[in-house]
Scaffold this motif. Structure first.
Motif, PDB file in Angstrom:
ATOM      1  N   CYS A  80       2.542  -3.262  -0.343  1.00 27.77           N
ATOM      2  CA  CYS A  80       1.770  -2.502   0.539  1.00 27.77           C
ATOM      3  C   CYS A  80       0.628  -2.106   0.317  1.00 27.77           C
ATOM      4  O   CYS A  80       0.089  -1.929  -0.768  1.00 27.77           O
ATOM      5  CB  CYS A  80       2.566  -0.825   0.424  1.00 27.77           C
ATOM      6  SG  CYS A  80       4.381  -0.937   0.580  1.00 27.77           S
ATOM      7  N   LEU A  81      -0.455  -2.120   1.129  1.00 29.33           N
ATOM      8  CA  LEU A  81      -1.929  -2.248   1.100  1.00 29.33           C
ATOM      9  C   LEU A  81      -2.515  -0.914   1.660  1.00 29.33           C
ATOM     10  O   LEU A  81      -2.438  -0.794   2.801  1.00 29.33           O
ATOM     11  CB  LEU A  81      -2.567  -3.466   1.660  1.00 29.33           C
ATOM     12  CG  LEU A  81      -3.894  -3.795   1.003  1.00 29.33           C
ATOM     13  CD1 LEU A  81      -3.980  -3.955  -0.317  1.00 29.33           C
ATOM     14  CD2 LEU A  81      -4.547  -4.861   1.820  1.00 29.33           C
ATOM     15  N   ALA A  82      -3.168   0.064   0.945  1.00 24.93           N
ATOM     16  CA  ALA A  82      -3.522   1.274   1.639  1.00 24.93           C
ATOM     17  C   ALA A  82      -5.039   1.285   0.960  1.00 24.93           C
ATOM     18  O   ALA A  82      -5.228   1.019  -0.146  1.00 24.93           O
ATOM     19  CB  ALA A  82      -2.731   2.338   1.253  1.00 24.93           C
ATOM     20  N   LEU A  83      -5.788   2.150   1.650  1.00 26.65           N
ATOM     21  CA  LEU A  83      -7.367   2.409   1.291  1.00 26.65           C
ATOM     22  C   LEU A  83      -7.144   3.303   0.065  1.00 26.65           C
ATOM     23  O   LEU A  83      -6.223   4.009  -0.039  1.00 26.65           O
ATOM     24  CB  LEU A  83      -7.947   2.968   2.358  1.00 26.65           C
ATOM     25  CG  LEU A  83      -8.346   2.327   3.663  1.00 26.65           C
ATOM     26  CD1 LEU A  83      -9.158   3.151   4.648  1.00 26.65           C
ATOM     27  CD2 LEU A  83      -9.348   1.141   3.147  1.00 26.65           C
ATOM     28  N   ALA A  84      -8.286   3.293  -0.877  1.00 27.68           N
ATOM     29  CA  ALA A  84      -8.164   4.245  -1.937  1.00 27.68           C
ATOM     30  C   ALA A  84      -8.278   5.491  -1.569  1.00 27.68           C
ATOM     31  O   ALA A  84      -8.107   6.404  -2.406  1.00 27.68           O
ATOM     32  CB  ALA A  84      -9.258   3.589  -2.933  1.00 27.68           C
ATOM     33  N   THR A  85      -8.795   5.821  -0.436  1.00 26.99           N
ATOM     34  CA  THR A  85      -8.916   7.126   0.076  1.00 26.99           C
ATOM     35  C   THR A  85      -7.678   7.674   0.699  1.00 26.99           C
ATOM     36  O   THR A  85      -7.650   8.811   1.315  1.00 26.99           O
ATOM     37  CB  THR A  85     -10.180   7.360   0.948  1.00 26.99           C
ATOM     38  OG1 THR A  85      -9.888   6.394   2.094  1.00 26.99           O
ATOM     39  CG2 THR A  85     -11.584   6.980   0.503  1.00 26.99           C
ATOM     40  N   THR A  86      -6.652   7.072   0.575  1.00 21.16           N
ATOM     41  CA  THR A  86      -5.277   7.443   0.983  1.00 21.16           C
ATOM     42  C   THR A  86      -4.362   7.275   0.156  1.00 21.16           C
ATOM     43  O   THR A  86      -4.532   6.896  -0.985  1.00 21.16           O
ATOM     44  CB  THR A  86      -4.935   6.361   2.537  1.00 21.16           C
ATOM     45  OG1 THR A  86      -4.766   5.318   2.079  1.00 21.16           O
ATOM     46  CG2 THR A  86      -5.931   6.694   3.641  1.00 21.16           C
TER      47      THR A  86
END
Length: 180
Positions: A80-86
């Motif tokens: 799963c790839l998610a932004l560091a701000t999320t």
């Protein structure tokens, strides 16, 4: 602040974990040419430390998290790839997408062994073909994203559309929730 030297990833396999280098080498030349790699201090590989040391924004940094979902004794795995701000919505969106009763982060040793990548450098490029690849839509929309290179000593820089074009990639709205 340390400087980054951006190099074509396809021409610098020594800066990539073997599965990442193989995946990039197998891409069509136009796509592979859009991926750059930069060597970094492995001690600064963690996202916040990397961004501070190298003057990069958390808004374009994405973390790859390996999640396992279980239902009826059957376990499925997804990168799963998610932004560091999320924050990845493991117990909501990911669990539902994996059709699992329970979803948890994969044990570090399992994730490392199955990917052939280093902990803290796991990336969606070159993951096992049996895994699902779930991308938060915010990552797919980025003109330039920063992700791991499979090793702690390098980072990949590439457009979100390249991530969305990876084999089996699923772009998911609200896979992650913004961190307050």
């Amino acid at each position: 602040m340390s400087a980054l030297t951006f190099l074509p990833a396809v021409e610098n396999p020594e800066l990539l974990a073997a599965p990442v280098a193989a995946a990039i080498a197998a891409m069509d030349a136009t796509t592979a040419a859009r991926i750059e790699v930069a060597a970094v201090d492995p001690a600064l590989a963690d996202t916040a430390a990397f961004c501070e040391a190298y003057g990069q924004s958390l808004d374009i940094s994405a973390n790859c998290l390996v999640v396992q979902g279980t239902r009826g004794g059957v376990t499925s795995t997804a990168a799963c790839l998610a932004l560091a701000t999320t924050r990845l919505d493991v117990n909501g969106a990911v669990r539902r997408l994996l059709d699992a009763r329970k979803a948890t982060f994969a044990p570090m040793d399992d994730a490392v062994a199955q990917t052939g990548m280093e902990y803290g450098g796991i990336t969606p490029v070159g993951i096992p073909s049996a895994w699902r690849l779930l991308l938060d839509a915010r990552v797919a929309a980025l003109p330039r994203a920063i992700i791991g290179a499979g090793i702690r000593g390098a980072k990949l820089f590439l457009p979100g559309v390249v991530l969305a074009s990876l084999a089996g990639a699923e772009v998911i709205e609200d896979l992650a929730k913004p961190v307050a």
